[in-house]
Design an enzyme around this catalytic site. Sequence first.
Site, PDB file in Angstrom:
ATOM      1  N   CYS A  44      -1.135   9.077   9.708  1.00 55.48           N
ATOM      2  CA  CYS A  44      -1.300  10.111   8.828  1.00 55.48           C
ATOM      3  C   CYS A  44      -0.630  11.323   9.300  1.00 55.48           C
ATOM      4  O   CYS A  44       0.650  11.120   9.597  1.00 55.48           O
ATOM      5  CB  CYS A  44      -2.759  10.547   8.594  1.00 55.48           C
TER       6      CYS A  44
ATOM      7  N   ARG B 145      -7.381  11.326   9.910  1.00 56.23           N
ATOM      8  CA  ARG B 145      -7.381  10.610   8.757  1.00 56.23           C
ATOM      9  C   ARG B 145      -7.219   8.924   8.835  1.00 56.23           C
ATOM     10  O   ARG B 145      -7.945   8.434   8.213  1.00 56.23           O
ATOM     11  CB  ARG B 145      -6.554  11.280   7.732  1.00 56.23           C
TER      12      ARG B 145
END
Lengths: 313, 154
Positions: free
Chosen positions: A269, A274
């Site tokens: 990410c 994430r």
Amino acid sequence: MQRNPVPVQLDESSCHRQSAVDHFYMNTNPTEYAHPEALVGTDWLEQHLNDGDIRIVESNEDILLYDTGHIPGAVHIDWRADLQDPVIRDYIAPDKFAELCSRNGIGPETTCVFYGDKANWWACYALWAFRLFGHKNVKILNGGRDKWKAENRPTTRDVPKYPATEYPVPAKRMDKEIRAFVDEALAQSHAKKPLIDVRSPGEFKGEITHMAEYPQEGVLRGGHIPGAKSVPWKTATKEDNTFKSAAELAKIYFEGAGVKPEVDTVVYCRIGERSSHTWFVLTYLLGLDNVRNYDGSWTEWGNKVGAPIEKGA
Amino acid sequence: MYPEKLQNIIELFETLPEVERRETLVAYSDSAPKQEPRPNEKFDLEDVRKDEECADKVGVYLLVDDKGRAHVRMTLGPEVQTLTRAMSSILCKGLDGATPQEILDLPSDFVTRIVGAELVRVRSQTTYYVLTRIKGICKVYLDRQRATEVRLQA
């Protein structure tokens, strides 16, 4: 690339799951998670708040959120202050991890139940970091902090104190097994193996050089690693931040993104939080033992001299 | 250099050990709802919006009294981070009674003196956002005031 499989076995009960994992490899349309024991629900956790072999760990993006009230008995692990080296862009050394666990009353056999804000981004990040040091017994509170609060479950501002444990210094960090570095991400791209970009579509296409709501975190160039597939992290969750079913997840990642159990996968990410969420989904819910998180992610790749990029969908 | 009330808050935070600094920030965050507009208050300017810099909607309300002193109220959406809530509360209290020009001229270097270097980091930069919003509404107020003065002189 041949690698040692990650021991995703979580606790004794997961031994019984092995047949489900085997079944999973033969069946990319699973009806249940490969490691259902890696998730706990809010009901279950409220009934086990005082279990001695469990340590509840809150990890958030909002650095003062724990201080405003947390699940009774939960300790706070700060993704930067506790898990990252203060000087080098890297994680803490094994001896520091042992100290971190010791002062939070976590022993090598303690089951750590992670939860946090932002749909468990940082909880998954902390869980992944614990796995880097080989801590076996890890779980996620499905739905995270928001679900706990939405259900009006108990919280407190009392900070618990636990007796220090003897946590042996891990012999190594499992960087090779569950972490990818920039050269490995490049090799993954060259080999046309699965690379999953979990950022927003705008970031993936190169239309924006930062995450929505985080314009201060821009990078020099927008786009994605050549060959990466866009599967935003949120694709894996429902509205209440709990995870989608195994069948839905299999469809998203196997049919939609070209992930194959027999081929190793790299996820990324911007800074690795994430993508930790997606790493958890692929590793624990879909049972893959060959997924690595490229935590350098776009803040490294998008600024790196000599790194190739692609733009567009 | 800073308005007196803000100076007092800065000096308070600078004396606090880290644990108490966090506790005090949380206390300011808790008191953020007290900085919301009160019933029947009328404002010279209202600016309520959701910006990309912040996780939720933030409202800034400016009232300048007949002595030219500014009074700022704020509303914060539920997703606004704790540190940002704390800073909103600190600024509403610390800047109360300053002139719009004094607020506009305020340097931002006091933020780290209050929050501490450890808490100002990637993913907590919205501590500066609320100051920017308050300065923004003061600038609009002053621009309009100057425009009115020019019209009156013409």
